[in-house]
Design an enzyme around this catalytic site. Structure first.
Site, PDB file in Angstrom:
ATOM      1  CG  ASN A   3      11.733  39.316 -70.551  1.00  8.34           C
ATOM      2  OD1 ASN A   3      12.743  39.586 -69.915  1.00  8.34           O
ATOM      3  ND2 ASN A   3      11.441  38.080 -70.928  1.00  8.34           N
ATOM      4  CD  GLU A   4      14.692  36.500 -72.743  1.00  8.40           C
ATOM      5  OE1 GLU A   4      15.752  36.160 -72.193  1.00  8.40           O
ATOM      6  OE2 GLU A   4      13.771  35.686 -72.974  1.00  8.40           O
ATOM      7  CD  GLU A  11      16.468  37.243 -68.126  1.00  7.85           C
ATOM      8  OE1 GLU A  11      16.564  36.043 -68.484  1.00  7.85           O
ATOM      9  OE2 GLU A  11      15.434  37.915 -68.299  1.00  7.85           O
ATOM     10  CD1 TRP A  48      15.899  27.912 -70.365  1.00  5.97           C
ATOM     11  CD2 TRP A  48      16.922  27.329 -72.261  1.00  5.97           C
ATOM     12  NE1 TRP A  48      17.027  28.697 -70.483  1.00  5.97           N
ATOM     13  CE2 TRP A  48      17.674  28.360 -71.638  1.00  5.97           C
ATOM     14  CE3 TRP A  48      17.370  26.801 -73.468  1.00  5.97           C
ATOM     15  CZ2 TRP A  48      18.849  28.870 -72.187  1.00  5.97           C
ATOM     16  CZ3 TRP A  48      18.539  27.303 -74.015  1.00  5.97           C
ATOM     17  CH2 TRP A  48      19.264  28.325 -73.374  1.00  5.97           C
TER      18      TRP A  48
END
Length: 682
Positions: free
Chosen positions: A162-163, A316, A324
């Site tokens: 992920n990322e 996403e 954030w």
């Protein structure tokens, strides 16, 4: 890194979209909820039109609660439930967030920052890609998952990690960095030559003396820093490729991907793109910024370009507010819809969100989700359902391509090298310039492909180089070939400055391009805070009323090029600021400074006109805030602004979103969208 490609999987994602239409869904984290919630989730997903969810991204501690002890029973039930509900699964390896026991048992798996501080477990991304222990454990769980689920009919895709964007400066990274350098240079003498270590007495006797660019008393050697960035991207790519190959080794035939992060600076996506079967991206533009719609369009053009024009996955995004940023404003319902339709317009065949159900605990408890804390009786969930209906109507667009006749050069290593301190100005930012140049094309409804330096440019009539600090001989040769065959080329300032090791090319600049551009320079200078006036020559008949320069200028000399404008004051007074040079059947422009927006747009218009490049609408400059993109037979019109706009189009068309017949002058209310198919195209 050698790329392993299975040509049968290059277009594997197209099989999913042919079955499902535009894929719609998001990250699903059932491990955060009791079993009784899962059935409700499946029912609401069906109601919303969800047909694809990503499962397991952060589930490592649940799947492997103790080293080597796996618990797949709960995941079996989730995957079976989703399959019974007609929802496809993008199954993730959970390796982005190791369980705490890994860092406790193997502290060397935890990353170290530039100050030498080892970071602790307890958040996410707490691993170094250099660690043998981490990579072994990650491979083990990836293989176990693939062994169990490769043949499950619900699993239509695999999602590795992920990322990817972790960076480590510790001893594990130092060991791997040295091995990487040895493979790159072969000998310490070759490295010393490439890095120019004779400066400041930095010469190394052996590779074992080299460290990552940790905190130092003063500036880091720019060549060392550049190579460490290359190494870091390579090390992360190796982690992905190892897990991908482990999945394939089980006989899995589904496409395998991971989620990129736009122009995120730690990974060179030109290197990565060949390793994924379908390009995927996470996109969280700041919708309060005035340029957010054009900036995210640039990212979407990048994703399409990384896949050579094939459809890509928006993996996403946020349906409303993120959690954030220091101050998080929610999206309007219209904005949430436009963000998704914009991605489809620019080539996406999957629209997904983080996440399905809003988390009740943990760090992302206030990050919006498709199903919010308030439940199904909420405007956010209504937005989710309405978007699902919109995307079902866009099935005719699936698989279509966006055709572009304009190429825009962008390169990660060049950007890395250009960001090093100790240069004429730190105000010249590569990505800022790429965004400005792309924005001018966005306002004209002209599609753009991003290309890496040295790529084949034969398909493009106009080539733009906003800022490419490093230019090698192959890139210079392809640019020249493009102009000679008739293309327009526009090159921005401070380009072609350095070689592959960030060493300055000796001679009048830009050394490898000066014959092509018909102009050469001897000095780069920062410009005063107040805009520097630029005087237009009579030969530039399309110039705006006022032209100004800022940030950085160059002391240039025309060596065959026509001078269109000169610096009107200051240190560079009288020197050429904008030039034009005919070469073969094409024309090359050079900008010797950062120009004001109107002046930049005028030069780009000249280049487009010379190459015969038109927009998708009769009027090249669109109404403010209106976006127009042609994807296959469909013309997308999106109004990102707060005012009603009108646009005139010839012919009879049908709007796929409303099923209404339209033609002539069209009215676009704020937040409105149309996807128009000409009647003959049906």
């Amino acid at each position: 890194m050698a790329t392993i490609r299975d040509p049968r999987r290059v277009d594997a994602f197209s099989g999913i979209s042919r079955d499902l239409g535009v894929c719609f869904g998001g990250d699903y984290n059932p491990e955060q909820w009791p079993r009784e919630v899962w059935r409700e989730d499946a029912e609401l997903m069906v109601r919303a039109g969800v047909n694809l969810v990503t499962v397991g991204v952060f589930s490592w501690a649940r799947l492997e609660p103790s080293p080597g002890e796996y618990d797949f029973a709960w995941l079996d039930d989730v995957v079976d439930l989703l399959h019974a509900s007609g929802i496809a699964v993008d199954l993730a390896t959970p390796t982005a967030s190791p369980p705490p026991w890994l860092g406790i048992l193997h502290p060397e798996t935890l990353p170290v920052n530039p100050d030498g501080v080892r970071l602790a477990a307890g958040s996410r991304n707490q691993f170094t890609p250099a660690s043998h222990a981490y990579r072994e454990k990650a491979l083990a769980i990836a293989s176990a998952l693939a062994d169990r689920y490769a043949a499950h009919p619900a699993v239509r895709m695999w999602h590795v990690g992920n990322e990817f964007g972790q960076i480590d400066f510790g001893d594990e990274a130092a060991r791997e960095f040295r091995l990487w350098l040895h493979a790159r240079y072969g000998s310490i003498d070759a490295l010393n030559e490439a890095w120019g270590t004779i400066v400041w007495s930095q010469r190394y006797r052996d590779f074992d003396e080299i460290l990552p660019p940790r905190r130092m008393p003063y500036l880091v050697n720019p060549a060392q820093s550049l190579d460490f960035r290359r190494y870091t991207s390579w090390a992360l790519q190796r982690v992905f490729a190892e897990q991908r190959d482990a999945i394939r080794a089980t006989g899995a035939t589904q496409p395998i991907t991971t989620n990129f992060m736009g122009f995120e600076p730690l990974t060179d996506l030109w290197q990565w793109a060949g390793d994924v079967d379908v390009v995927s991206d996470d996109q969280y533009p700041d919708h309060t910024a005035a340029t957010s719609s054009s900036d995210i369009a640039l990212v979407q053009d990048l994703m399409r370009s990384l896949g050579h024009g094939r459809p890509w996955v928006l993996m996403e995004q946020a349906v409303s507010a993120t959690s954030w940023r220091p101050h998080n404003l929610p999206k309007s319902r219209d904005r949430a819809r436009l963000d998704s339709l914009q991605a489809v317009a620019r080539g996406a065949d999957a629209i997904c969100f983080f996440q399905w159900r809003q988390a009740r605990t943990g760090a992302e408890r206030f990050h919006s989700a498709m199903l919010p804390h308030a439940g199904a009786d909420s405007e956010v969930f209504e937005t989710t359902c309405a978007l699902g209906a919109d995307l079902r109507r866009l099935r005719p667009v699936v698989g279509a391509r966006v055709e572009a006749s304009v190429a825009l050069l962008y390169d990660w290593p060049s950007r890395w090298a250009a960001e090093e301190p100790g240069r004429p100005t730190q105000r010249l930012d590569t990505l800022d310039q790429v965004q400005r140049w792309h924005r001018a094309l966005w306002r004209r409804g002209i599609s753009v492909d991003l290309v890496r330096p040295g790529a084949d440019l034969s398909a493009y009539r106009t080539v733009l180089v906003p800022h490419t600090y490093i230019v090698e001989t192959d890139a210079a040769a392809t640019l020249r070939a493009g102009v000679e065959r008739g293309a327009s080329l526009v090159v921005g300032p401070f380009s072609g400055v350095a070689d592959v090791n960030a060493g300055i090319l000796a001679g009048r600049s830009p050394v490898l391009l000066r014959d092509l551009l018909g102009v050469s320079g001897e000095e780069w200078v920062g410009l005063p805070d107040a805009p520097t006036p630029v005087a237009v020559e009579p030969t530039w008949t399309t110039a705006p009323a006022e032209v100004e320069a800022s940030i950085l200028g160059e002391r240039l000399r025309a060596d065959g090029a026509d001078v269109l404008a000169r610096f009107g004051a200051g240190h560079l007074e009288g020197a050429p600021a904008i030039t034009r040079h005919r070469v073969g059947d094409g024309t090359a422009w050079y900008l010797g400074a950062i120009l004001s927006d109107d002046a930049l747009a005028a030069v780009l218009d000249d280049a487009l006109d010379a190459a015969g490049v038109a927009g998708v609408t009769p009027d090249r400059v669109l109404p403010d805030d209106v976006e127009a993109v042609q994807r296959g037979e469909a013309l997308f019109l999106l109004n990102h602004g707060q005012r009603t706009r009108s646009i005139t189009l010839p012919g009879a068309r049908r709007d796929l979103l409303s099923d209404a017949d339209v033609g002539g002058q069209l009215r676009l209310d704020p937040g409105a969208a149309m996807v128009l198919i000409e009647r003959h195209a049906e």
